[in-house]
Design a protein around this motif. Structure first.
Motif, PDB file in Angstrom:
ATOM      1  N   THR A  22       0.850  -1.196   0.000  1.00  0.00           N
ATOM      2  CA  THR A  22       0.000   0.000   0.000  1.00  0.00           C
ATOM      3  C   THR A  22       0.881   1.240   0.000  1.00  0.00           C
ATOM      4  O   THR A  22       1.957   1.259   0.596  1.00  0.00           O
ATOM      5  N   GLY A  23       0.400   2.274  -0.678  1.00  0.00           N
ATOM      6  CA  GLY A  23       1.131   3.539  -0.730  1.00  0.00           C
ATOM      7  C   GLY A  23       2.492   3.400  -1.363  1.00  0.00           C
ATOM      8  O   GLY A  23       3.494   3.860  -0.821  1.00  0.00           O
ATOM      9  N   VAL A  24       2.557   2.790  -2.549  1.00  0.00           N
ATOM     10  CA  VAL A  24       3.830   2.480  -3.201  1.00  0.00           C
ATOM     11  C   VAL A  24       4.368   3.689  -3.965  1.00  0.00           C
ATOM     12  O   VAL A  24       3.619   4.366  -4.680  1.00  0.00           O
ATOM     13  N   SER A  25       5.659   3.953  -3.839  1.00  0.00           N
ATOM     14  CA  SER A  25       6.342   4.958  -4.653  1.00  0.00           C
ATOM     15  C   SER A  25       7.748   4.463  -4.958  1.00  0.00           C
ATOM     16  O   SER A  25       8.524   4.176  -4.052  1.00  0.00           O
ATOM     17  N   ILE A  26       8.058   4.320  -6.239  1.00  0.00           N
ATOM     18  CA  ILE A  26       9.392   3.873  -6.654  1.00  0.00           C
ATOM     19  C   ILE A  26      10.345   5.057  -6.563  1.00  0.00           C
ATOM     20  O   ILE A  26      10.168   6.064  -7.244  1.00  0.00           O
ATOM     21  N   VAL A  27      11.367   4.934  -5.721  1.00  0.00           N
ATOM     22  CA  VAL A  27      12.296   6.044  -5.495  1.00  0.00           C
ATOM     23  C   VAL A  27      13.630   5.840  -6.199  1.00  0.00           C
ATOM     24  O   VAL A  27      14.437   6.769  -6.277  1.00  0.00           O
ATOM     25  N   ASN A  28      13.864   4.655  -6.712  1.00  0.00           N
ATOM     26  CA  ASN A  28      15.066   4.418  -7.510  1.00  0.00           C
ATOM     27  C   ASN A  28      14.758   3.301  -8.499  1.00  0.00           C
ATOM     28  O   ASN A  28      14.217   2.268  -8.119  1.00  0.00           O
ATOM     29  N   GLY A  29      15.092   3.543  -9.759  1.00  0.00           N
ATOM     30  CA  GLY A  29      14.802   2.557 -10.789  1.00  0.00           C
ATOM     31  C   GLY A  29      13.740   3.004 -11.772  1.00  0.00           C
ATOM     32  O   GLY A  29      13.185   2.192 -12.507  1.00  0.00           O
ATOM     33  N   ALA A  30      13.460   4.321 -11.799  1.00  0.00           N
ATOM     34  CA  ALA A  30      12.450   4.831 -12.737  1.00  0.00           C
ATOM     35  C   ALA A  30      12.824   4.510 -14.179  1.00  0.00           C
ATOM     36  O   ALA A  30      11.964   4.154 -14.992  1.00  0.00           O
ATOM     37  N   GLN A  31      14.129   4.611 -14.483  1.00  0.00           N
ATOM     38  CA  GLN A  31      14.554   4.329 -15.855  1.00  0.00           C
ATOM     39  C   GLN A  31      14.375   2.852 -16.189  1.00  0.00           C
ATOM     40  O   GLN A  31      14.011   2.490 -17.309  1.00  0.00           O
ATOM     41  N   THR A  32      14.645   2.004 -15.216  1.00  0.00           N
ATOM     42  CA  THR A  32      14.454   0.569 -15.424  1.00  0.00           C
ATOM     43  C   THR A  32      12.992   0.259 -15.722  1.00  0.00           C
ATOM     44  O   THR A  32      12.664  -0.465 -16.667  1.00  0.00           O
ATOM     45  N   VAL A  33      12.082   0.813 -14.913  1.00  0.00           N
ATOM     46  CA  VAL A  33      10.654   0.555 -15.088  1.00  0.00           C
ATOM     47  C   VAL A  33      10.174   1.063 -16.442  1.00  0.00           C
ATOM     48  O   VAL A  33       9.479   0.345 -17.178  1.00  0.00           O
ATOM     49  N   ALA A  34      10.536   2.294 -16.793  1.00  0.00           N
ATOM     50  CA  ALA A  34      10.089   2.871 -18.059  1.00  0.00           C
ATOM     51  C   ALA A  34      10.667   2.111 -19.248  1.00  0.00           C
ATOM     52  O   ALA A  34       9.996   1.937 -20.269  1.00  0.00           O
ATOM     53  N   SER A  35      11.898   1.638 -19.121  1.00  0.00           N
ATOM     54  CA  SER A  35      12.528   0.895 -20.217  1.00  0.00           C
ATOM     55  C   SER A  35      11.872  -0.466 -20.399  1.00  0.00           C
ATOM     56  O   SER A  35      11.708  -0.944 -21.525  1.00  0.00           O
ATOM     57  N   ILE A  36      11.521  -1.103 -19.311  1.00  0.00           N
ATOM     58  CA  ILE A  36      10.812  -2.379 -19.393  1.00  0.00           C
ATOM     59  C   ILE A  36       9.456  -2.178 -20.067  1.00  0.00           C
ATOM     60  O   ILE A  36       9.027  -2.971 -20.912  1.00  0.00           O
ATOM     61  N   HIS A  37       8.788  -1.084 -19.701  1.00  0.00           N
ATOM     62  CA  HIS A  37       7.508  -0.769 -20.344  1.00  0.00           C
ATOM     63  C   HIS A  37       7.694  -0.560 -21.833  1.00  0.00           C
ATOM     64  O   HIS A  37       6.878  -1.015 -22.654  1.00  0.00           O
ATOM     65  N   GLN A  38       8.781   0.122 -22.208  1.00  0.00           N
ATOM     66  CA  GLN A  38       9.052   0.350 -23.622  1.00  0.00           C
ATOM     67  C   GLN A  38       9.321  -0.971 -24.338  1.00  0.00           C
ATOM     68  O   GLN A  38       8.865  -1.193 -25.464  1.00  0.00           O
ATOM     69  N   ALA A  39      10.053  -1.874 -23.677  1.00  0.00           N
ATOM     70  CA  ALA A  39      10.312  -3.186 -24.269  1.00  0.00           C
ATOM     71  C   ALA A  39       9.016  -3.947 -24.487  1.00  0.00           C
ATOM     72  O   ALA A  39       8.864  -4.670 -25.476  1.00  0.00           O
ATOM     73  N   ALA A  40       8.068  -3.777 -23.568  1.00  0.00           N
ATOM     74  CA  ALA A  40       6.770  -4.452 -23.705  1.00  0.00           C
ATOM     75  C   ALA A  40       6.044  -3.990 -24.951  1.00  0.00           C
ATOM     76  O   ALA A  40       5.334  -4.765 -25.598  1.00  0.00           O
ATOM     77  N   HIS A  41       6.223  -2.724 -25.310  1.00  0.00           N
ATOM     78  CA  HIS A  41       5.583  -2.200 -26.512  1.00  0.00           C
ATOM     79  C   HIS A  41       6.252  -2.734 -27.775  1.00  0.00           C
ATOM     80  O   HIS A  41       5.624  -2.809 -28.829  1.00  0.00           O
ATOM     81  N   LYS A  42       7.517  -3.098 -27.671  1.00  0.00           N
ATOM     82  CA  LYS A  42       8.245  -3.591 -28.840  1.00  0.00           C
ATOM     83  C   LYS A  42       8.049  -5.078 -29.066  1.00  0.00           C
ATOM     84  O   LYS A  42       8.300  -5.584 -30.146  1.00  0.00           O
ATOM     85  N   GLY A  43       7.663  -5.805 -28.031  1.00  0.00           N
ATOM     86  CA  GLY A  43       7.452  -7.230 -28.193  1.00  0.00           C
ATOM     87  C   GLY A  43       7.363  -7.929 -26.861  1.00  0.00           C
ATOM     88  O   GLY A  43       7.983  -7.504 -25.882  1.00  0.00           O
ATOM     89  N   GLU A  44       6.595  -9.001 -26.813  1.00  0.00           N
ATOM     90  CA  GLU A  44       6.402  -9.720 -25.559  1.00  0.00           C
ATOM     91  C   GLU A  44       7.580 -10.622 -25.230  1.00  0.00           C
ATOM     92  O   GLU A  44       7.778 -11.003 -24.082  1.00  0.00           O
ATOM     93  N   ALA A  45       8.354 -11.027 -26.235  1.00  0.00           N
ATOM     94  CA  ALA A  45       9.450 -11.964 -26.013  1.00  0.00           C
ATOM     95  C   ALA A  45      10.437 -11.418 -24.989  1.00  0.00           C
ATOM     96  O   ALA A  45      10.869 -10.271 -25.076  1.00  0.00           O
TER      97      ALA A  45
END
Length: 601
Positions: free
Chosen positions: A332-355
């Motif tokens: 509850t009450g989650v906030s990512i304080v380190n790793g924003a680039q990792t999360v956003a990059s993973i999201h971008q990879a998801a848009h490029k392909g599920e593999a």
């Protein structure tokens, strides 16, 4: 970097696709859609009634005014999806109205170096979709904005001209395109092709523009959660988990990259509400993260530092209690304080392909703030974001050639050469840095691709100190006079371009800014570099030519761009090696042709 987001707000998160399908099925689905539309409508009135400017609809009928209000409020809500703006601040980004040129809201984020553009369409049935005309109108308006054709926009957008121009001048700006509607996300093939063509053109060298699609279920989720104000709660399954109980409680383990992608898909940048920065867009580090997930997912855990999140509370559920192999946790009450680039990059990879998303494992830490002293959350955020990181530049200091150049610059020219990050930066008259030397030597090379890399991907020039391109720039044949004299030329060109910039506007001004390294390359091609290493050579005579050559090169480059690449987005153009090589050839051919005509006379 800035990013421009084109968001199509239609039919929902991927994580809610199953629910959305059920909503679209049968009479029950139709009733649910209408109910959700009503919920969203009520929320828009509650949140934005006091903030949306409707003065231009004072004489309109109630029905026309109402539909316009809902569309504008939807655009403001879309802006809040990617920012932490208040309702009043988000409403101020709305530029919808006569002469909006397809753009209904525009938000500038200078800290994250991104621009958010929204086109919104209110659909009372929940079944509509963006039409071909609207798609073309939006993308055409986007192109006009990139070319700073502000005369094609209304006064509401022109009021932000200075901020927009500053954003467009940034070579690292990125864009998110947002289409917002309470209808469907699935675009008809012709409309989809319009956006696909735009993304292909803009992202031909690096990803500059991204597109998001949000819809009725997305908006319903937003208002259910209380967008921008409520806490973020979700469950997570940790593999090979562990715990720290003293002095403060925390849990750690690994999750699949697909789970992380779902977090961002559902909550967006709200995940980073306490972070000192959000995702930085298309950086070289983010590109590497995405590449690893898609091409080498089994190595991702080894290559990546992972994610740290603060939580108001972390509760272990009963499932898997007897084993540390898997554990289910309620956060509850989650906030990512380190790793924003990792999360956003993973999201971008998801848009490029599920593999790869289910194969790639991500290291995560969830720190519970229950029982922590005041200020602890801020201390964690600061500490996890300010620890020193190793950059490709840092490895340059290991090269003996750099030490040699430092010594020779001092002995031969009495100039200071700063190599390592953290060393004092000498004043321009007293020395230079390895960054200065790298850019200057790259642009002085006869291969235009080096100038392109110096502008768009500096890290690639230092990627390996054992091979090209680094070894082409720094090797035993490179002496102190070449380094210093090339830096002098670079500084003279930069000073001249700064002066010329004040005399230009629109596309020519953008070429002056974005094309500065290609101009520098063209100037070097006109100078006599045969004796640049000769201490006795009167280099001052060459330096005197630089301002004039800079102006001529800029003028020729602008003419060639207008003739051959008039429809290209300039930031993408100057990152495209093939097109920049072609431009150099065209400018050089034009110069040689002019010289032959003069000789013939």
């Amino acid at each position: 970097m800035f990013r421009l987001f084109l968001i199509t707000l239609c039919d929902g998160y991927r994580g809610l696709r199953t629910l959305s399908m059920s909503v679209r099925t049968g009479d029950q689905g139709g009733r649910m859609k209408r109910l959700w539309v009503r919920h969203v409508k009520e929320a828009l009135h509650t949140g934005f009634a006091e903030h949306i400017d409707m003065s231009d609809y004072a004489k309109a009928s109630d029905s026309v005014r109402e539909k316009s209000f809902l569309s504008r409020s939807l655009a403001a809500l879309a802006v809040q999806r990617f920012t932490e703006l208040s309702a009043a601040e988000a409403a101020a980004t709305v530029v919808d109205g006569s002469g909006d040129n397809g753009i209904d809201a525009i938000a500038i984020d200078p800290l994250q170096r991104r621009v958010i553009l929204v086109q919104s369409k209110w659909d009372g049935s929940g079944d509509g979709s963006l039409g071909l005309g609207d798609s073309r109108h939006f993308t055409a308006g986007f192109r006009d904005l990139l070319d700073t054709k502000f005369d094609r926009f209304n006064a509401r957008l022109r009021a932000q001209e200075a901020k927009i121009t500053d954003a467009l001048d940034d070579v690292d700006v990125t864009f998110i395109l947002v289409v917002a509607t309470t209808g469907r996300t699935d675009l008809a093939a012709p409309s989809s092709a319009v956006f696909s063509d735009l993304l292909d053109e803009m992202n031909e060298s690096q990803q500059v523009v991204s597109m998001e699609t949000l819809g009725l279920s997305d908006f319903h989720s937003f208002i259910s959660e209380g967008l921008g104000g409520s806490r973020i709660d979700f469950g997570v399954q940790l593999e090979n988990w562990g715990t720290v109980s003293e002095p403060y409680e925390a849990y750690y383990g690994v999750v699949t990259a697909s789970s992380v992608a779902n977090w961002y898909e559902h909550f967006g940048d709200r995940l980073f509400s306490q972070n000192i920065r959000k995702s930085l867009g298309n950086t070289s580090v983010n590109e590497a993260v995405t590449h690893t997930i898609l091409k080498d997912p089994q190595h991702f855990w080894y290559f990546n530092n992972g994610v740290t999140a603060l939580c108001e509370s972390v509760k272990k559920t009963a499932r898997g209690a007897a084993s540390r192999t898997f554990g289910d946790f309620s956060l509850t009450g989650v906030s990512i304080v380190n790793g924003a680039q990792t999360v956003a990059s993973i999201h971008q990879a998801a848009h490029k392909g599920e593999a790869g998303l289910d194969e790639a494992m991500v290291w995560v830490r969830f720190i519970s703030l229950e029982g922590c002293p005041e200020g602890f959350a801020t201390a964690v955020t600061r500490a996890t974001n300010t620890q020193n990181t190793v950059e490709t530049r840092d490895f340059v200091s290991l090269d003996p050639e750099q030490g040699r150049l430092r010594t020779e610059l001092v002995l031969s020219l009495k100039k200071t050469y700063s190599i390592k990050r953290g060393e004092p930066v000498p004043s321009p008259e007293h020395g230079c840095t390895v960054v200065d030397a790298t850019v200057a030597l790259a642009c002085a090379n006869r291969e235009p691709s080096f100038a392109v890399m110096a502008k768009s991907r500096m890290g690639s020039l230092w990627e390996s100190i054992e091979k090209a391109p680094y070894r082409t720039l720094f090797n035993p044949r490179i002496g102190p006079y070449r380094v210093w004299r090339c830096v002098e030329v670079m500084r003279e060109v930069d000073a001249t371009l700064t002066r010329l910039k004040g005399q230009l506007d629109g596309r020519p001004r953008s070429i002056c800014l974005q094309g500065n390294r290609l101009v520098l390359h063209l100037v070097f091609r006109e100078l006599d570099l045969q004796r640049i290493e000769d201490p006795e050579y009167d280099w001052s005579s060459e330096l005197k030519r630089v301002p004039g050559l800079t102006e001529q090169s800029l003028m020729s480059l602008t003419e060639c761009i207008n003739e051959a690449y008039s429809n290209n987005y300039l930031t993408s153009l100057f990152k495209n090696i093939t097109k920049c090589r072609d431009l150099v050839q065209k400018v050089r051919s034009e110069k040689e042709g002019s010289n032959k005509e003069i000789d013939g006379q």
